[in-house]
Design an enzyme around this catalytic site. Structure first.
Site, PDB file in Angstrom:
ATOM      1  N   GLU A   1      36.286  30.150  42.418  1.00  0.00           N
ATOM      2  CA  GLU A   1      35.199  29.880  43.384  1.00  0.00           C
ATOM      3  C   GLU A   1      34.694  31.184  44.028  1.00  0.00           C
ATOM      4  O   GLU A   1      33.487  31.400  44.145  1.00  0.00           O
ATOM      5  CB  GLU A   1      35.758  28.918  44.439  1.00  0.00           C
TER       6      GLU A   1
ATOM      7  N   LYS B   1      44.978  24.674  42.757  1.00  0.00           N
ATOM      8  CA  LYS B   1      43.957  24.717  43.818  1.00  0.00           C
ATOM      9  C   LYS B   1      43.705  26.165  44.241  1.00  0.00           C
ATOM     10  O   LYS B   1      42.562  26.571  44.525  1.00  0.00           O
ATOM     11  CB  LYS B   1      44.397  23.865  45.016  1.00  0.00           C
TER      12      LYS B   1
ATOM     13  N   HIS C   1      41.643  27.661  41.616  1.00  0.00           N
ATOM     14  CA  HIS C   1      40.299  27.092  41.794  1.00  0.00           C
ATOM     15  C   HIS C   1      39.528  27.951  42.798  1.00  0.00           C
ATOM     16  O   HIS C   1      38.375  28.322  42.581  1.00  0.00           O
ATOM     17  CB  HIS C   1      40.422  25.648  42.300  1.00  0.00           C
ATOM     18  N   ASN C   2      40.184  28.274  43.885  1.00  0.00           N
ATOM     19  CA  ASN C   2      39.503  29.063  44.911  1.00  0.00           C
ATOM     20  C   ASN C   2      39.213  30.485  44.433  1.00  0.00           C
ATOM     21  O   ASN C   2      38.182  31.057  44.769  1.00  0.00           O
ATOM     22  CB  ASN C   2      40.324  29.080  46.202  1.00  0.00           C
TER      23      ASN C   2
ATOM     24  N   SER D   1      39.893  19.467  46.828  1.00  0.00           N
ATOM     25  CA  SER D   1      38.703  20.324  46.891  1.00  0.00           C
ATOM     26  C   SER D   1      37.450  19.493  47.082  1.00  0.00           C
ATOM     27  O   SER D   1      37.365  18.357  46.624  1.00  0.00           O
ATOM     28  CB  SER D   1      38.571  21.141  45.615  1.00  0.00           C
TER      29      SER D   1
HETATM   30  C1  6PG Z   1      37.423  23.628  48.428  1.00  0.00           C
HETATM   31  C2  6PG Z   1      37.287  24.932  49.137  1.00  0.00           C
HETATM   32  C3  6PG Z   1      38.093  24.873  50.375  1.00  0.00           C
HETATM   33  C4  6PG Z   1      37.670  25.819  51.448  1.00  0.00           C
HETATM   34  C5  6PG Z   1      38.315  27.141  51.361  1.00  0.00           C
HETATM   35  C6  6PG Z   1      37.408  28.276  51.665  1.00  0.00           C
HETATM   36  O1  6PG Z   1      37.832  23.672  47.285  1.00  0.00           O
HETATM   37  O2  6PG Z   1      37.112  22.599  49.022  1.00  0.00           O
HETATM   38  O3  6PG Z   1      37.708  25.979  48.347  1.00  0.00           O
HETATM   39  O4  6PG Z   1      39.420  24.987  50.002  1.00  0.00           O
HETATM   40  O5  6PG Z   1      36.340  25.889  51.665  1.00  0.00           O
HETATM   41  O6  6PG Z   1      39.295  27.060  52.339  1.00  0.00           O
HETATM   42  O7  6PG Z   1      38.155  29.380  51.604  1.00  0.00           O
HETATM   43  P1  6PG Z   1      37.717  30.722  52.247  1.00  0.00           P
HETATM   44  O8  6PG Z   1      37.611  30.490  53.724  1.00  0.00           O
HETATM   45  O9  6PG Z   1      38.817  31.636  51.873  1.00  0.00           O
HETATM   46  O10 6PG Z   1      36.388  31.075  51.644  1.00  0.00           O
END
Ligand code: 6PG
Length: 626
Positions: free
Chosen positions: A357, A350, A353-354, A295
């Site tokens: 996020e 991960k 995490h998203n 990430s």
């Molecule tokens: C990270 C982000 C990375 C990325 C995602 C965005 O931790 O570096 O989360 O994984 O930016 O792919 O996901 P979306 O396109 O679903 O918002």
């Protein structure tokens, strides 16, 4: 950091395996410095061994750290003789010096007993030989030699091994897209020995990488077989390719070139179940497959990402030192690259995490929506910056302030961005899992739905035209109250996200340590924040945030603020689904009574699904309702 160009060889094995003699001869033949590990034992260790008591891990730690310091600080090539019996000891020796060459002198216990008995002037008594063999964990890497053979036969083999190793690269990386390229440049900046491979069709990517890596000693391959051949064994290959079919194709093709004990690290955003399927497939070829969550986006990958590794732990140990070098560091200086757990644990965390996020982003977007049009974009930026100087500090809040200030051709860039959110799926995967596990993760789920609803732009335009714009009465906004409400919602989001991880870890046997995970997320990743630092310490002795009295008090104290924020959003017609989901969850989870008695009665009424009574929760009852 150590000078990675300095060559370092460790000759290891149990006491009496002949490592001192071999290492000293090797050093003299190569004209390298020689370090006798035993010379650096603290006196207490020597006294302990001389009295017939074996050393334990705690005794050996300061000794190994001292040896690590000697080998990392050395500007001359060196040969070290050190027993290095356990993998964890070899890790201490490798810290900051990932590219050690390991020569392991293997012997059976009877040979060693004879040799140790014949030795004069050495502190190691024969009584300790058995304990040496008990501690010994043979390395799955390096050169293994028969300690029974004469040194004159061993030396040419060692020299040949070193020459072969030197002609090869240590780490391979597949995929030169933005993230792969950034990781490769990070590895090169940290002076790692690297070969990269990309499909020849993607000329642009290759040219771009050639340009950016100019002057760096990297081998660029357009042919997978030659790429694999150019790597030292066991091979350590990072892949940074799109999740799904592309990843499967690469793994299948790679497997036909790899040998047992080689290690593949999938650093893309793969689904953890796909990772587990690939682990099973690779296992049949005795190849290790690690699912690695990375990430931090492009800048993170380039300057220090957060790295979450799942799979076989001893395979991870072999690449840990290099990952530590390229990863972000926590405020305490700890590496934000960590082993997270078994199986697909790295990709699983991960994914969550998203999910966290998504909700964190949505909360900020909702506050941005609430503050307009009363506040201009630069004023909102100011508000975010001031919050970011408090305990609410987070990477996402910081970039949101920067986004609000950003201009393109004298216009605020944000104003020209189409309000239709994209997604690559990880948020919805997290929500799907929360449904499967029955763990409410309503905030991330509401954030996923908010993105889906936003993407129905033409329908939104049409319906507004049909029904007229929603009234948005003016209302004074108490910024401090808003701040407290936002903060409480973030705590609820983290409580939900970590609860999901905890439950999954229990059910799947991942054995995730939440404090280590939170520490991995204190820097480098997108959800790094001061709150995450708090989580790191709370999870040292709690398994969920809702078990932590301080968290409960903190959210409860801001509950009325969160309610007011939600009322305001509703009154002003400004959608705030993540805040409402957070509040609603909080209201439910903190009340002993729910309305599920009605749900149960309805289920029993129309489907005879039965219910339990409050005075007898272990028996099921049915009522003839009509
Ligand atoms: C990270 C982000 C990375 C990325 C995602 C965005 O931790 O570096 O989360 O994984 O930016 O792919 O996901 P979306 O396109 O679903 O918002």
């Amino acid at each position: 950091m150590s000078n990675p160009l300095v060559k370092r060889i460790v000759v290891m094995g149990v006491s009496g395996s002949g490592k001192t003699a071999v290492a000293a001869r090797l050093a003299s033949q190569l004209n390298y410095s020689f370090i006798e590990g035993d010379d650096h034992h603290p006196r207490s260790n020597i006294a302990k061994m001389s009295s017939g008591t074996p050393l334990d891990d705690e005794d050996r730690r300061p000794w190994l750290e001292r040896l690590n310091q000697l080998i990392t600080e050395s500007q001359n090539p060196i040969v070290l003789a050190c027993s290095a019996l356990k993998e964890s000891y070899r890790q201490i020796l490798s810290e900051g010096a990932p590219n050690l060459t390991w020569i392991y002198l293997s012997a059976d216990q009877s040979l060693i007993l004879n040799r140790v008995a014949a030795r004069q002037e050495h502190f190691m008594p024969t009584g300790l030989v058995a304990s040496q063999f008990r501690d010994l964990e043979e390395p799955a890497y390096g050169l293994k030699l028969d300690a029974n053979k004469p040194i004159d036969q061993l030396l040419p083999k060692i020299i040949e091994h070193i020459e072969t190793k030197e002609s090869k690269k240590v780490i391979g990386l597949i995929g030169l897209g933005v993230m792969g390229r950034s990781l490769a440049l990070n590895l090169l900046r940290n002076q790692q020995s690297l070969a990269v491979y990309n499909r020849a069709e993607e000329q642009e990517l290759i040219k771009d990488f050639e340009l950016r890596s100019q002057g760096k000693p990297v081998d660029i391959h357009l042919d997978l077989a030659s790429f694999v051949k150019g790597l030292e064994t066991p091979r350590k290959i990072l892949m940074m390719v799109s999740a799904g079919r592309a990843a499967d194709l690469v793994v299948d093709e790679l497997l036909s070139h790899l040998a047992p004990e080689d290690i593949i690290l999938d650093c893309g955003n793969s689904h953890y179940r796909d990772t587990e399927a690939r682990q099973a497939k690779c296992q049949s070829s005795n190849v290790h497959f690690l699912g690695v969550g990375v990430s931090g986006g492009e800048q993170g990958a380039l300057w220090g990402p957060s790295i979450m590794v799942g799979g076989n732990q001893s395979a991870y140990q072999q690449i840990a030192a290099a990952l530590n070098l390229i990863a972000a560091k926590s405020s305490e200086g700890a590496s934000c690259a960590n082993y997270i757990g078994k199986g697909g644990a790295g990709h699983f965390v991960k994914m969550i995490h998203n999910g966290i996020e998504y909700a964190e982003m949505q909360l900020i977007a909702e506050i941005y929506g609430l503050l307009q049009p009363e506040y201009s974009l630069p004023q909102i930026a100011e508000i975010f910056s001031s919050w970011n100087a408090s305990d609410s500090e987070s990477y996402l809040l910081g970039i949101s302030a920067a986004i609000l200030r950003h201009k393109t051709n004298d216009e605020f860039t944000l104003q020209n961005i189409l309000d239709r959110a994209g997604n690559k799926g990880t948020g919805s995967w997290s929500s799907q899992l929360s449904m499967q596990l029955g763990v409410p993760s309503s905030m991330m789920t509401s954030a996923v739905y908010a993105r889906y609803t936003s993407s129905q732009k033409s329908r939104r335009v049409k319906l507004e035209a049909q029904l007229g714009p929603k009234q948005a009465p003016n209302r004074a906004i108490d910024l401090d109250q808003l701040h407290r409400a936002y903060d409480a919602a973030r705590w609820i989001n983290h409580a939900q996200g970590f609860e999901l991880i905890y439950t999954m870890s229990e059910e799947s046997g991942y054995e995730i340590n939440l404090s280590v995970l939170a520490s991995t997320w204190t820097n480098g990743c997108i959800i790094r924040s001061r709150l995450m630092q708090r989580c790191q310490s709370i999870f040292k002795d709690h398994s969920t945030l809702l078990d932590h009295a301080g968290t409960l008090q903190h959210i409860e104290a801001a509950q009325d603020d969160l309610k007011d924020l939600c009322k305001m959003g509703i009154d002003l017609n400004r959608p705030i689904p993540a805040h409402i989901s957070g509040l609603s969850y909080w209201q439910q989870i903190t009340q002993a009574e729910s309305t599920a008695d009605m749900i149960q009665a309805q289920r029993d009424f129309f489907g005879a699904h039965r219910y339990q009574r409050r005075d007898d929760p272990t028996t099921s009852y049915h009522t003839e309702w009509e």
